[in-house]
Write a protein that holds these residues in place. Structure first.
Motif, PDB file in Angstrom:
ATOM      1  N   CYS A 309      31.514  -3.612 -29.224  1.00  0.00           N
ATOM      2  CA  CYS A 309      31.314  -3.853 -30.749  1.00  0.00           C
ATOM      3  C   CYS A 309      31.272  -5.383 -31.006  1.00  0.00           C
ATOM      4  O   CYS A 309      30.307  -5.588 -31.947  1.00  0.00           O
ATOM      5  CB  CYS A 309      32.317  -3.444 -31.506  1.00  0.00           C
ATOM      6  SG  CYS A 309      32.648  -1.473 -31.511  1.00  0.00           S
ATOM      7  N   LEU A 310      31.751  -6.190 -30.383  1.00  0.00           N
ATOM      8  CA  LEU A 310      31.645  -7.748 -30.584  1.00  0.00           C
ATOM      9  C   LEU A 310      30.330  -8.268 -30.031  1.00  0.00           C
ATOM     10  O   LEU A 310      29.460  -8.656 -31.050  1.00  0.00           O
ATOM     11  CB  LEU A 310      32.827  -8.437 -29.834  1.00  0.00           C
ATOM     12  CG  LEU A 310      32.736  -9.926 -30.081  1.00  0.00           C
ATOM     13  CD1 LEU A 310      33.351 -10.213 -31.566  1.00  0.00           C
ATOM     14  CD2 LEU A 310      33.788 -10.839 -29.097  1.00  0.00           C
ATOM     15  N   ALA A 325      25.654  -6.364 -38.854  1.00  0.00           N
ATOM     16  CA  ALA A 325      26.388  -7.220 -37.741  1.00  0.00           C
ATOM     17  C   ALA A 325      27.937  -7.150 -38.469  1.00  0.00           C
ATOM     18  O   ALA A 325      28.920  -6.959 -37.621  1.00  0.00           O
ATOM     19  CB  ALA A 325      25.917  -8.459 -37.662  1.00  0.00           C
ATOM     20  N   ALA A 326      27.939  -7.506 -39.535  1.00  0.00           N
ATOM     21  CA  ALA A 326      29.409  -7.457 -40.164  1.00  0.00           C
ATOM     22  C   ALA A 326      30.159  -6.167 -40.078  1.00  0.00           C
ATOM     23  O   ALA A 326      31.420  -6.165 -39.598  1.00  0.00           O
ATOM     24  CB  ALA A 326      29.233  -7.752 -41.792  1.00  0.00           C
ATOM     25  N   LEU A 333      37.844  -5.604 -35.452  1.00  0.00           N
ATOM     26  CA  LEU A 333      39.000  -5.876 -35.977  1.00  0.00           C
ATOM     27  C   LEU A 333      39.939  -4.555 -36.199  1.00  0.00           C
ATOM     28  O   LEU A 333      40.992  -5.025 -35.883  1.00  0.00           O
ATOM     29  CB  LEU A 333      38.877  -6.530 -37.325  1.00  0.00           C
ATOM     30  CG  LEU A 333      38.255  -7.904 -37.223  1.00  0.00           C
ATOM     31  CD1 LEU A 333      37.725  -8.387 -38.673  1.00  0.00           C
ATOM     32  CD2 LEU A 333      39.303  -8.885 -36.471  1.00  0.00           C
ATOM     33  N   VAL A 334      39.318  -3.597 -36.230  1.00  0.00           N
ATOM     34  CA  VAL A 334      40.084  -2.444 -36.234  1.00  0.00           C
ATOM     35  C   VAL A 334      40.594  -1.893 -34.944  1.00  0.00           C
ATOM     36  O   VAL A 334      41.868  -1.549 -34.677  1.00  0.00           O
ATOM     37  CB  VAL A 334      39.306  -1.034 -36.983  1.00  0.00           C
ATOM     38  CG1 VAL A 334      39.744   0.350 -36.870  1.00  0.00           C
ATOM     39  CG2 VAL A 334      38.827  -1.159 -38.396  1.00  0.00           C
ATOM     40  N   PHE A 341      37.612 -14.708 -32.082  1.00  0.00           N
ATOM     41  CA  PHE A 341      36.427 -14.949 -32.766  1.00  0.00           C
ATOM     42  C   PHE A 341      35.976 -13.811 -33.380  1.00  0.00           C
ATOM     43  O   PHE A 341      35.109 -14.095 -34.517  1.00  0.00           O
ATOM     44  CB  PHE A 341      35.323 -15.517 -32.018  1.00  0.00           C
ATOM     45  CG  PHE A 341      35.768 -17.051 -31.443  1.00  0.00           C
ATOM     46  CD1 PHE A 341      36.153 -17.921 -32.022  1.00  0.00           C
ATOM     47  CD2 PHE A 341      35.843 -17.024 -29.806  1.00  0.00           C
ATOM     48  CE1 PHE A 341      36.366 -19.214 -31.288  1.00  0.00           C
ATOM     49  CE2 PHE A 341      36.138 -18.031 -29.282  1.00  0.00           C
ATOM     50  CZ  PHE A 341      36.542 -19.073 -29.889  1.00  0.00           C
ATOM     51  N   ALA A 342      36.340 -12.559 -33.414  1.00  0.00           N
ATOM     52  CA  ALA A 342      35.959 -11.542 -34.299  1.00  0.00           C
ATOM     53  C   ALA A 342      36.170 -11.660 -35.615  1.00  0.00           C
ATOM     54  O   ALA A 342      35.016 -11.394 -36.711  1.00  0.00           O
ATOM     55  CB  ALA A 342      36.559 -10.320 -33.987  1.00  0.00           C
TER      56      ALA A 342
END
Length: 406
Positions: A309-310, A325-326, A333-334, A341-342
């Motif tokens: 995902c990153l 991207a966001a 983050l989930v 850096f995420a």
């Protein structure tokens, strides 16, 4: 000469399996319910890799004598080899109902580990060790169960107990090193891998994990040498190819890294880690659309892969698709809030997408992470944000400490 069970057993022990098989078949043709012939012929078939015939023979032997623990143990081994751990567990429980034997309790723990139930496995191994405190295999697997429960320090203590009994246990040394690496103690982990390799110089897991530890210690040339040794011993080791590629990426050799990932993907086309690392290499080469495709393939194999995902978010940002991207960074983050850096990448993508409300929500978390010493965002990205100069300085220090720890 009329075959006897003793003649068949003697041939079996001598490794003359074809002759032993003829004797077992002859015996069973005359007496289909001969327990010993069924059991031993089943073991022979297990040795030959004929699992289905072994299952049939040993199952019949168990029906004849349900209380024979060694026969039941061999049946459990066949079922595990066939990928049927739930059936194996049923046989463990049936045997334990007849005789609460420590060996069968150990088997039950092993089966529970294969079923992904380490907490229950731990209880079985505890009972084994209560009866026999120096049971090396139970200690080894108890440590593995604790590691599965992320109780790393307790697992290391179990490996210490085991190594006091068997100091040259190469697998225990390797696994202990792997746990130390999980705790960020890479130099200590490296020492364990070296001790394991002193016992077993071609132990592939030790060589691969040694390479990973050396990479984290920024000793990239040595890391490559360790991974090359692993591949010399086992050329089809997917993890060695992937980690070799990751070291090459650190050395800014993205094309060479791609070749390593390609070899891994020939062996395992849907391996999520290989696909993610391939995506990272393609991103480094400016091939953003291909990087995105590689990450999408990785997520098709493992939807919970935070690293995929990153990198996917990085590729989308470069393709000027900031809202997507966001969303990809938010997914990171989930899945793994500690992903380096995420958090900062998410903020930058939301800024590019003009999601001002989300930026206001993320800023306090960014500042808190910086104060905690975390490298969550490159320092230059912070300059356009309403944060104090002292926070910007701390961010730069965090970033340098993470990138150049020496």
């Amino acid at each position: 000469m009329t075959p006897t069970i003793q003649m068949a057993m003697d041939l079996h022990r001598q490794g003359r399996l074809n002759e032993a098989e003829r004797h077992y078949r002859s015996l069973l043709a005359k007496s289909p319910s001969q327990f010993e012939a069924l059991h031993l012929f089943g073991i022979l078939k297990l040795q030959q890799g004929n699992l289905l015939e072994a299952l049939t023979l040993i199952s019949k032997a168990v029906e004849i004598n349900p209380s024979a623990l060694d026969t039941r143990s061999n049946l459990i081994a066949v079922l595990l080899n066939l990928g049927r751990p739930a059936d194996a567990l049923g046989h463990c429980d049936s045997a334990l109902a007849i005789n609460p034997d420590a060996g069968m309790l150990y088997n039950r723990g092993v089966v529970l580990m294969q079923l992904g139930r380490p907490d229950e496995a731990l209880d079985s191994f505890d009972k084994v060790l209560a009866a026999k405190s120096d049971h090396a295999d139970a200690l080894f697997n108890r440590a593995a169960a604790l590691a599965g429960l992320r109780r790393f320090k307790e697992a290391i203590a179990d490996f210490d107990r085991l190594l006091s009994l068997v100091p040259r246990h190469a697998d225990a040394l390797t696994n202990r090193g792997t746990l130390l690496a999980q705790l960020g103690r890479d130099a200590d982990a490296l020492a364990d891998f070296d001790r394991a390799l002193a016992v077993a110089p071609d132990l592939v897991n030790a060589l691969v994990n040694r390479g990973i530890a050396l990479k984290k210690l920024l000793r990239h040339r040595e890391a490559l040498a360790s991974l090359d040794r692993a591949l010399a011993a086992k050329p089809d080791h997917v993890g060695a190819h992937v980690n070799r590629g990751n070291v090459l990426l650190d050395l800014y050799r993205a094309e060479d890294a791609l070749a390593s990932f390609a070899r891994a993907l020939v062996l395992a086309p849907t391996d999520a880690n290989a696909l993610t690392s391939q995506g990272f290499a393609l991103h480094a080469l400016g091939r953003y659309q291909e990087a995105l495709q590689s990450c999408d393939h990785a997520l098709a194999s493992d939807a919970q892969n935070a690293s995929a995902c990153l990198v996917r978010g990085h590729a989308l940002a470069k393709l000027d698709r900031p809202a997507e991207a966001a969303a990809s960074y938010e997914r990171v983050l989930v899945l793994n809030s500690a992903q380096p850096f995420a958090l900062g990448a998410s903020l930058m993508a939301h800024r590019a997408a003009c999601n001002w409300d989300r930026i206001d929500g993320l800023l306090p978390a960014i500042e808190q992470s910086i104060h905690a010493g975390e490298a969550v965002i490159p320092p230059f990205n912070l300059l356009g944000l309403p944060l104090a100069p002292a926070v910007q300085l701390q961010c730069a220090k965090n970033f340098m400490r993470q990138r150049l720890p020496a």
